[in-house]
Scaffold this active site. Structure first.
Site, PDB file in Angstrom:
ATOM      1  N   ASP A  66      -4.238  24.296 -33.456  1.00 10.56           N
ATOM      2  CA  ASP A  66      -5.320  25.040 -32.868  1.00 10.56           C
ATOM      3  C   ASP A  66      -6.202  25.214 -34.079  1.00 10.56           C
ATOM      4  O   ASP A  66      -7.439  25.220 -33.651  1.00 10.56           O
ATOM      5  CB  ASP A  66      -4.657  26.144 -32.647  1.00 10.56           C
ATOM      6  CG  ASP A  66      -5.778  27.456 -32.160  1.00 10.56           C
ATOM      7  OD1 ASP A  66      -6.305  27.341 -31.125  1.00 10.56           O
ATOM      8  OD2 ASP A  66      -5.993  28.340 -33.011  1.00 10.56           O
TER       9      ASP A  66
ATOM     10  N   HIS B 116      -7.132  39.952  -4.017  1.00 12.27           N
ATOM     11  CA  HIS B 116      -5.860  39.664  -3.549  1.00 12.27           C
ATOM     12  C   HIS B 116      -6.436  39.319  -1.890  1.00 12.27           C
ATOM     13  O   HIS B 116      -7.396  39.292  -1.397  1.00 12.27           O
ATOM     14  CB  HIS B 116      -4.814  40.569  -3.222  1.00 12.27           C
ATOM     15  CG  HIS B 116      -5.554  41.984  -2.580  1.00 12.27           C
ATOM     16  ND1 HIS B 116      -5.420  42.008  -1.191  1.00 12.27           N
ATOM     17  CD2 HIS B 116      -6.232  43.113  -3.136  1.00 12.27           C
ATOM     18  CE1 HIS B 116      -6.249  43.179  -0.777  1.00 12.27           C
ATOM     19  NE2 HIS B 116      -6.549  43.840  -1.785  1.00 12.27           N
TER      20      HIS B 116
ATOM     21  N   GLU C  73      -5.406  49.300  -7.515  1.00  9.99           N
ATOM     22  CA  GLU C  73      -6.576  49.957  -6.819  1.00  9.99           C
ATOM     23  C   GLU C  73      -6.777  51.591  -7.100  1.00  9.99           C
ATOM     24  O   GLU C  73      -5.872  52.179  -7.134  1.00  9.99           O
ATOM     25  CB  GLU C  73      -6.480  49.495  -5.334  1.00  9.99           C
ATOM     26  CG  GLU C  73      -7.721  50.011  -4.410  1.00  9.99           C
ATOM     27  CD  GLU C  73      -9.058  49.657  -4.771  1.00  9.99           C
ATOM     28  OE1 GLU C  73      -9.465  50.030  -5.884  1.00  9.99           O
ATOM     29  OE2 GLU C  73      -9.462  48.793  -4.340  1.00  9.99           O
TER      30      GLU C  73
ATOM     31  N   ASP D 213      -3.716  20.189 -29.829  1.00  5.88           N
ATOM     32  CA  ASP D 213      -4.476  21.398 -29.151  1.00  5.88           C
ATOM     33  C   ASP D 213      -5.904  20.957 -28.701  1.00  5.88           C
ATOM     34  O   ASP D 213      -6.376  20.072 -29.237  1.00  5.88           O
ATOM     35  CB  ASP D 213      -4.290  22.518 -29.935  1.00  5.88           C
ATOM     36  CG  ASP D 213      -4.480  23.774 -29.001  1.00  5.88           C
ATOM     37  OD1 ASP D 213      -4.734  23.791 -27.577  1.00  5.88           O
ATOM     38  OD2 ASP D 213      -4.631  24.931 -29.685  1.00  5.88           O
TER      39      ASP D 213
ATOM     40  N   ASP E  17       0.965  23.786 -26.443  1.00  5.10           N
ATOM     41  CA  ASP E  17       0.960  24.940 -25.450  1.00  5.10           C
ATOM     42  C   ASP E  17       0.067  25.094 -24.153  1.00  5.10           C
ATOM     43  O   ASP E  17      -0.114  26.010 -23.572  1.00  5.10           O
ATOM     44  CB  ASP E  17       0.138  26.194 -26.550  1.00  5.10           C
ATOM     45  CG  ASP E  17      -1.309  26.040 -26.740  1.00  5.10           C
ATOM     46  OD1 ASP E  17      -2.193  25.501 -25.904  1.00  5.10           O
ATOM     47  OD2 ASP E  17      -1.588  26.186 -27.968  1.00  5.10           O
TER      48      ASP E  17
ATOM     49  N   GLU F  36      -7.659  19.272 -24.520  1.00  4.31           N
ATOM     50  CA  GLU F  36      -6.306  18.954 -24.916  1.00  4.31           C
ATOM     51  C   GLU F  36      -5.865  17.797 -24.602  1.00  4.31           C
ATOM     52  O   GLU F  36      -4.912  17.407 -25.601  1.00  4.31           O
ATOM     53  CB  GLU F  36      -5.635  20.116 -23.754  1.00  4.31           C
ATOM     54  CG  GLU F  36      -5.824  21.666 -24.259  1.00  4.31           C
ATOM     55  CD  GLU F  36      -5.388  22.680 -23.454  1.00  4.31           C
ATOM     56  OE1 GLU F  36      -5.006  23.877 -23.546  1.00  4.31           O
ATOM     57  OE2 GLU F  36      -5.061  22.478 -22.100  1.00  4.31           O
TER      58      GLU F  36
END
Length: 421
Positions: free
Chosen positions: A129, A225, A301, A12, A80, A53
């Site tokens: 980790d 968006h 929204e 990790d 991960d 990583e």
């Protein structure tokens, strides 16, 4: 030829700022009894999560090579990091210039036929980790990681004993003591080296003085968006209207955003508003990154009530008095039972707090709308409510807010559209 020795490498890396002070951790395990055979960790200065990583992967594979230089091995790498696993498995192309040399170095350590890769949830990668965080903690003190002082293996063993349905045989004290003995033996076998001093110029400062070690922030990358058919016409389009899909332009914008995030390599999670235009945008990015999309209703929204689908001029003509009152106070709702900006702020704040708790230390892409993004920015700055009307947010634009453990947010980016050019 003897049968290969089967091993597991868990690796990790982390970055407190992304990019920021970074470190990695790796552990070599015997898969039969999960005994720790080797640990590695290092503070590497300022780097991104993905670089850290990859450095963890390289350290884990080198540890295997050093442990068994003359023995055939079969290594299962568990990480991960979806990015590293997919790239090293050959399923994703490696485009980022910082990643290519690291992937090539990792591939040279052991024959490709000896190594397989498996993605695991973060909760299953706690040992590596913890090592990475120990390395970053040491870097914050101007030191390097000390294997003799590490408690990563001990804590992992303790967690397993306390929480697994079928704990390993033998009393917990024996497991912890055994882990300590392995760690001490590995420490004694390593040559002593002077710990390099951290370069103060490489350690970002927060505020006006020396920064306390607050850990990695929860970083929210806020993506509006892409366009719908209503966007260029500047019509009110909230959560109470027709829920339009992305237009052809909007789909192109989502694809551009996806490529930019893939090249940047920093997004670890994706959360979307439930509305269609956001889910389509989020899914375009998720497909490129190999991530799942979670839906958070609090990111939807504003409900614009009777104004949905109308232009500002049409609302002025039909509901002039209501519009004037709405512009004058965030407590006033649009005509016909819509939401006031005060109500939206309460909803968005609650969603923000849930997400900060869920994704502490992670970089999360939030795909949402104009009002939620402006609200998060306003709250981060402590700006007055009227600031909502003084920000520009283009379709598919990116803004970023980081939330630190002391409760202080930091606005890092606002309305960036460079990925669309």
């Amino acid at each position: 030829m003897p049968a290969p020795r089967r091993l597991v490498v868990e690796a990790d890396g982390g970055s407190r700022g992304n990019p920021g002070p970074a470190g990695y951790g790796a552990v070599v395990l015997d898969p039969l009894d999960t005994a720790t055979l080797a640990e590695a960790a290092e503070y590497i200065g300022v780097a991104t999560n993905n670089v850290a990583e990859y450095r963890g992967l390289i350290a884990g594979l080198k540890a295997v090579r050093d442990l068994f230089p003359d023995t055939p091995v079969q290594v299962r790498v568990r990480m991960d990091s979806k990015l590293v696993v997919e790239q090293m498995s050959g399923r994703w192309k490696i485009k980022h210039p910082d990643m290519k040399p690291l992937a090539e170095e990792a591939a040279r350590i052991l024959p490709a036929s000896c190594v397989t890769y498996e993605w695991i949830p973060r909760a299953e990668n706690k040992h590596a980790d913890r090592l990475a965080n120990e390395a970053m903690d040491a870097g914050g003190r101007g030191e390097q990681w000390d294997p003799g002082a590490s408690t990563a293996d001990v804590e992992t063993t303790r967690t397993r004993v306390l929480h697994e349905e079928q704990p390993p045989s033998g009393p917990p004290g024996d497991a912890v003591a055994g882990a300590a003995k392995v760690r001490a033996a590995l420490a004694a076998a390593r040559p002593a080296t002077a710990a390099p001093q951290a370069d103060p110029a490489e350690t970002p400062q927060v505020g006006w003085g020396s920064a306390p070690d607050l850990g990695a922030p929860a970083t929210f990358v806020l993506l509006r968006h892409g366009e719908t058919a209503l966007t260029p016409e500047k019509r009110f389009s909230g959560s109470g209207g027709s829920d339009p899909e992305l237009s052809a332009t909007g789909r192109r914008q989502a694809a551009c955003a996806a490529e930019a995030f893939a090249a940047g390599g920093t997004v670890q999670e994706i959360v979307s508003s439930p509305l269609r235009r956001c889910r389509e945008t989020a899914e375009a990015v998720a497909g490129r990154l190999g991530l799942e999309v979670r839906v958070e209703d609090g990111l939807r929204e504003t409900d614009f009530g009777a104004w949905e689908g109308l232009t500002f001029a049409e609302v002025r003509e039909r509901h002039g008095a209501d519009l004037t009152a709405w512009l004058a106070s965030t407590d006033v709702a649009p005509t016909g039972g819509g939401e006031s900006f005060a109500e939206v702020a309460e909803r968005v704040s609650a969603a923000r707090d849930r997400l900060i708790a869920r994704y502490a230390g992670r970089t999360v892409l939030l795909v949402t709308h104009v009002t939620p993004i402006k609200t998060l920015v306003r709250l981060a700055l402590g700006a007055p409510p009227e600031s909502l009307f003084r920000m520009e947010l283009s379709p598919a634009s990116v803004s970023t807010v980081a939330y630190y453990a002391d409760g202080n947010p930091s606005l890092r980016l606002l309305n960036d559209t460079s990925h669309l050019r």
